[in-house]
Design a protein around this motif. Structure first.
Motif, PDB file in Angstrom:
ATOM      1  N   PRO A 403       0.827  -1.215   0.000  1.00 33.54           N
ATOM      2  CA  PRO A 403       0.000   0.000   0.000  1.00 33.54           C
ATOM      3  C   PRO A 403       0.859   1.262   0.000  1.00 33.54           C
ATOM      4  CG  PRO A 403       0.061  -0.945   2.193  1.00 33.54           C
ATOM      5  CD  PRO A 403       0.794  -1.909   1.301  1.00 33.54           C
ATOM      6  N   ASP A 404       0.238   2.362  -0.417  1.00 35.18           N
ATOM      7  CA  ASP A 404       0.908   3.658  -0.332  1.00 35.18           C
ATOM      8  C   ASP A 404       0.981   4.118   1.122  1.00 35.18           C
ATOM      9  OD1 ASP A 404       0.969   3.605  -3.099  1.00 35.18           O
ATOM     10  OD2 ASP A 404      -0.890   4.769  -3.295  1.00 35.18           O
ATOM     11  N   VAL A 405       1.791   5.104   1.374  1.00 38.91           N
ATOM     12  CA  VAL A 405       1.947   5.632   2.739  1.00 38.91           C
ATOM     13  C   VAL A 405       0.622   6.136   3.283  1.00 38.91           C
ATOM     14  CG1 VAL A 405       3.087   7.411   4.119  1.00 38.91           C
ATOM     15  CG2 VAL A 405       4.372   6.208   2.336  1.00 38.91           C
ATOM     16  N   ASP A 406      -0.209   6.719   2.392  1.00 32.91           N
ATOM     17  CA  ASP A 406      -1.485   7.287   2.848  1.00 32.91           C
ATOM     18  C   ASP A 406      -2.605   6.255   2.920  1.00 32.91           C
ATOM     19  OD1 ASP A 406      -2.037   6.825   0.206  1.00 32.91           O
ATOM     20  OD2 ASP A 406      -2.519   8.892  -0.316  1.00 32.91           O
ATOM     21  N   GLY A 407      -2.296   4.967   2.660  1.00 31.78           N
ATOM     22  CA  GLY A 407      -3.313   3.924   2.714  1.00 31.78           C
ATOM     23  C   GLY A 407      -3.963   3.631   1.386  1.00 31.78           C
ATOM     24  N   GLY A 408      -3.633   4.390   0.343  1.00 34.10           N
ATOM     25  CA  GLY A 408      -4.139   4.100  -0.985  1.00 34.10           C
ATOM     26  C   GLY A 408      -3.356   2.951  -1.611  1.00 34.10           C
ATOM     27  N   LEU A 409      -3.588   2.723  -2.889  1.00 30.88           N
ATOM     28  CA  LEU A 409      -2.909   1.643  -3.595  1.00 30.88           C
ATOM     29  C   LEU A 409      -2.547   2.118  -4.995  1.00 30.88           C
ATOM     30  CD1 LEU A 409      -2.058  -1.411  -3.653  1.00 30.88           C
ATOM     31  CD2 LEU A 409      -4.281  -1.849  -4.717  1.00 30.88           C
ATOM     32  N   THR A 410      -1.270   1.976  -5.374  1.00 31.29           N
ATOM     33  CA  THR A 410      -0.816   2.324  -6.711  1.00 31.29           C
ATOM     34  C   THR A 410      -0.333   1.076  -7.436  1.00 31.29           C
ATOM     35  OG1 THR A 410      -0.144   4.556  -6.021  1.00 31.29           O
ATOM     36  CG2 THR A 410       0.828   3.697  -8.053  1.00 31.29           C
ATOM     37  N   LEU A 411      -0.872   0.855  -8.619  1.00 29.12           N
ATOM     38  CA  LEU A 411      -0.436  -0.245  -9.470  1.00 29.12           C
ATOM     39  C   LEU A 411       0.430   0.311 -10.595  1.00 29.12           C
ATOM     40  CD1 LEU A 411      -3.797  -2.246  -9.821  1.00 29.12           C
ATOM     41  CD2 LEU A 411      -2.025  -2.459  -8.062  1.00 29.12           C
ATOM     42  N   TYR A 412       1.419  -0.476 -11.006  1.00 29.72           N
ATOM     43  CA  TYR A 412       2.339  -0.068 -12.060  1.00 29.72           C
ATOM     44  C   TYR A 412       2.048  -0.906 -13.301  1.00 29.72           C
ATOM     45  CZ  TYR A 412       4.490   2.095  -8.059  1.00 29.72           C
ATOM     46  OH  TYR A 412       4.691   2.853  -6.923  1.00 29.72           O
ATOM     47  N   LYS A 420      12.436  -4.063  -8.060  1.00 25.51           N
ATOM     48  CA  LYS A 420      12.053  -5.080  -7.081  1.00 25.51           C
ATOM     49  C   LYS A 420      11.164  -4.521  -5.987  1.00 25.51           C
ATOM     50  CE  LYS A 420      14.022  -8.796  -8.687  1.00 25.51           C
ATOM     51  NZ  LYS A 420      13.220  -9.982  -9.096  1.00 25.51           N
ATOM     52  N   ASP A 421      11.385  -3.279  -5.583  1.00 24.75           N
ATOM     53  CA  ASP A 421      10.604  -2.718  -4.490  1.00 24.75           C
ATOM     54  C   ASP A 421       9.155  -2.447  -4.878  1.00 24.75           C
ATOM     55  OD1 ASP A 421      11.567  -0.727  -6.221  1.00 24.75           O
ATOM     56  OD2 ASP A 421      11.240   0.820  -4.721  1.00 24.75           O
ATOM     57  N   LYS A 422       8.884  -2.387  -6.186  1.00 27.43           N
ATOM     58  CA  LYS A 422       7.519  -2.117  -6.655  1.00 27.43           C
ATOM     59  C   LYS A 422       6.921  -3.289  -7.419  1.00 27.43           C
ATOM     60  CE  LYS A 422       8.404   2.862  -7.144  1.00 27.43           C
ATOM     61  NZ  LYS A 422       8.485   3.990  -8.101  1.00 27.43           N
ATOM     62  N   GLU A 423       7.681  -4.364  -7.574  1.00 30.59           N
ATOM     63  CA  GLU A 423       7.252  -5.456  -8.443  1.00 30.59           C
ATOM     64  C   GLU A 423       5.993  -6.159  -7.940  1.00 30.59           C
ATOM     65  OE1 GLU A 423       9.900  -9.009  -9.668  1.00 30.59           O
ATOM     66  OE2 GLU A 423      10.399  -7.390 -11.073  1.00 30.59           O
ATOM     67  N   SER A 424       5.728  -6.096  -6.623  1.00 29.73           N
ATOM     68  CA  SER A 424       4.503  -6.722  -6.097  1.00 29.73           C
ATOM     69  C   SER A 424       3.257  -6.075  -6.692  1.00 29.73           C
ATOM     70  CB  SER A 424       4.462  -6.608  -4.572  1.00 29.73           C
ATOM     71  OG  SER A 424       4.410  -5.238  -4.175  1.00 29.73           O
ATOM     72  N   ASN A 425       3.379  -4.802  -7.093  1.00 30.82           N
ATOM     73  CA  ASN A 425       2.235  -4.040  -7.618  1.00 30.82           C
ATOM     74  C   ASN A 425       2.306  -3.863  -9.128  1.00 30.82           C
ATOM     75  OD1 ASN A 425       2.159  -3.702  -4.824  1.00 30.82           O
ATOM     76  ND2 ASN A 425       1.352  -1.637  -4.938  1.00 30.82           N
ATOM     77  N   TRP A 426       3.118  -4.685  -9.791  1.00 33.84           N
ATOM     78  CA  TRP A 426       3.326  -4.555 -11.240  1.00 33.84           C
ATOM     79  C   TRP A 426       2.363  -5.449 -12.004  1.00 33.84           C
ATOM     80  CZ3 TRP A 426       7.674  -7.531 -14.151  1.00 33.84           C
ATOM     81  CH2 TRP A 426       7.689  -7.166 -15.515  1.00 33.84           C
TER      82      TRP A 426
END
Length: 462
Positions: A403-412, A420-426
């Motif tokens: 999740p984002d810091v503010d509790g939202g969710l960003t997908l790539y 690697k740090d964002k691959e879970s949301n790719w």
């Protein structure tokens, strides 16, 4: 000479093109109508042929009035139909209702698992549903009858459903929780039974329907006037619907009539040119409709799929549904929201941009069952091969997403890994045009009434 599909072993006929009475100008306008009207029926025929007729083909599932199960998720190797759903392993039953009804038996399913049986007539209209939303998860026996059946159902039947056509499709979806859940899904699928009424009801019998000589599909059959040959063939499996009698009478002036032969090669040059021009007009109308109405979300999937009463004989809508994602669910069953353009209205292309998709805190897709965002190749309309073998991101995966810091969710949404740090949301995209489909199963009211707003793709320069 007229011929009837029902009651014959093979189709023997002479050309109906002697009845081509329309002028070239009239023929062009009628061909446009007939193309939009007939395209879904012929596209359905393609799928039926590969799944129920061509026993040696790679996509064969089961003969008529039997069920074929796919106890695995769809991958890029599955090409039977476009825009497939990879969240719910499918089961397939093509129904021949000419001789007698069939009984679909559903097993009890645990209350937290979504499942459904979508009942589709040869027009691609969803004439009814069985399963979680409509009949619950307790299972039961459901009789599916053709348009001419007038019998009495046995006592063990929980519900009788009538189809407009003698050929119908039962498309089953069983929710898959994870790859470890495949064994449970397979067990449920083994409980799906398709039984002719005479076998279900002791002491009953029925005369078998005569065999049918199915014409083999041809390349580009849905793109040229060849479509009308297959349309005539398929229309013989349904009595004319009252609201369409005048339409079919108009079609007959260019040789389109249920159960008649249609040979484009027998046409005069100006007649064939008129038909091809009309087809081009239909394609152009759809292209404009998609760009101005669908891509901008002015028209939703809920408008494009449903029964005849819902569609109100809107053949452009029915065509659009079959063209972009044949056999889509009706609005009460699922919402389909397409990502064809970015937040600037530009067609999405992962060779030109990376994209982000941001959901605000508390604003994930509202579903009573589950939601899923699936990626498709813009050229093939199939799933996209990628190093993660990840074709979608869905609500079951939320514990694994960052999740984002503010509790939202960003997908790539992009072709190459975001790191690697964002691959879970790719969500991997092809290196070129693509589209995504957000499916919301058993959508909550705020989806339909507009209270929930769909977030858009934001382009990021490569």
């Amino acid at each position: 000479m007229r011929y009837a599909v029902i009651g014959v072993t093979a189709l023997v006929c002479t050309s109906a093109l002697a009845d081509f009475t329309a002028t070239p100008t009239e023929a062009r306008a009628i061909a446009k109508e007939a193309y939009l009207y007939g395209f879904p029926i012929v596209e359905m025929y393609k799928t039926m042929y590969t799944q129920a007729v061509d026993g040696s083909g790679p996509n064969f599932k089961a003969p008529f009035n039997q069920i074929g199960n796919t106890a695995m998720v769809f991958t890029p190797k599955d090409t039977a139909f476009v825009t497939p759903n990879s969240d719910t392993p499918y089961s397939f039953a093509w129904l021949d209702l000419r001789a007698e009804p069939v009984v679909l038996t559903l097993p009890p399913v645990e209350s937290n698992r979504y499942y459904s049986v979508q009942l589709i007539d040869l027009y691609t209209q969803n004439f009814d549903y069985l399963g979680t939303r409509t009949t619950g998860n307790k299972g039961g026996n459901f009789l599916i009858a053709g348009p001419n059946w007038k019998g009495q159902p046995p006592a063990k039947i929980d519900r009788v459903v009538h189809s407009e056509s003698d050929i119908a499709y039962a498309l089953y979806r069983t929710q898959l929780f994870s790859t470890e859940d495949l064994a449970a899904v397979k067990k449920i699928q083994q409980g799906y039974l398709v039984t002719p009424l005479s076998q279900f009801e002791e002491g009953s019998s029925a005369k078998a329907a005569p065999p049918i000589q199915w014409p083999r599909p041809e390349p580009q059959m849905s793109e040229t006037s060849d479509l009308f040959r297959y349309l005539n063939f398929m229309l013989a499996f349904a009595p004319p619907e009252a609201s369409e009698r005048d339409l079919l009478k108009r079609f007959s002036t260019i040789g389109i009539e249920p159960g008649r032969d249609f040979d484009p090669d027998a046409l005069k040059a100006e007649q064939r040119q008129a038909l091809e021009a009309g087809i081009a007009d239909g394609k152009a109308e759809f292209a404009d409709f998609k760009k101005t109405q669908v891509d901008t979300h002015k028209v939703s999937s809920g408008d494009l799929f449903g029964d005849r009463q819902h569609l109100k004989n809107n053949y452009l809508y029915r065509y659009a549904g079959a063209n972009m994602g044949i056999f889509g669910n009706s609005a009460d069953e699922a919402a389909y929201l397409g990502y064809f353009v970015d937040n600037q209205g530009t067609p999405v292309d992962a060779s030109k941009h990376n994209y982000t998709l941001h959901f605000n805190k508390g604003a994930l897709p509202p579903a009573n069952a589950f939601w899923s965002l699936t990626m498709y190749d813009g050229a093939t309309k199939l799933l996209v091969d990628n190093p993660l073998d990840r074709y979608l991101i869905n609500s079951r995966m939320l514990p694994q997403l960052k999740p984002d810091v503010d509790g939202g969710l960003t997908l790539y949404v992009q072709n190459a890994s975001p790191g690697k740090d964002k691959e879970s949301n790719w969500l991997p995209a092809p290196k070129g045009p693509f589209y995504g489909v957000l499916r919301i199963y058993l959508p909550k009211p705020e989806v339909g009434n507009g209270q929930w707003k769909l977030p858009l793709l934001t382009p990021v320069d490569l």
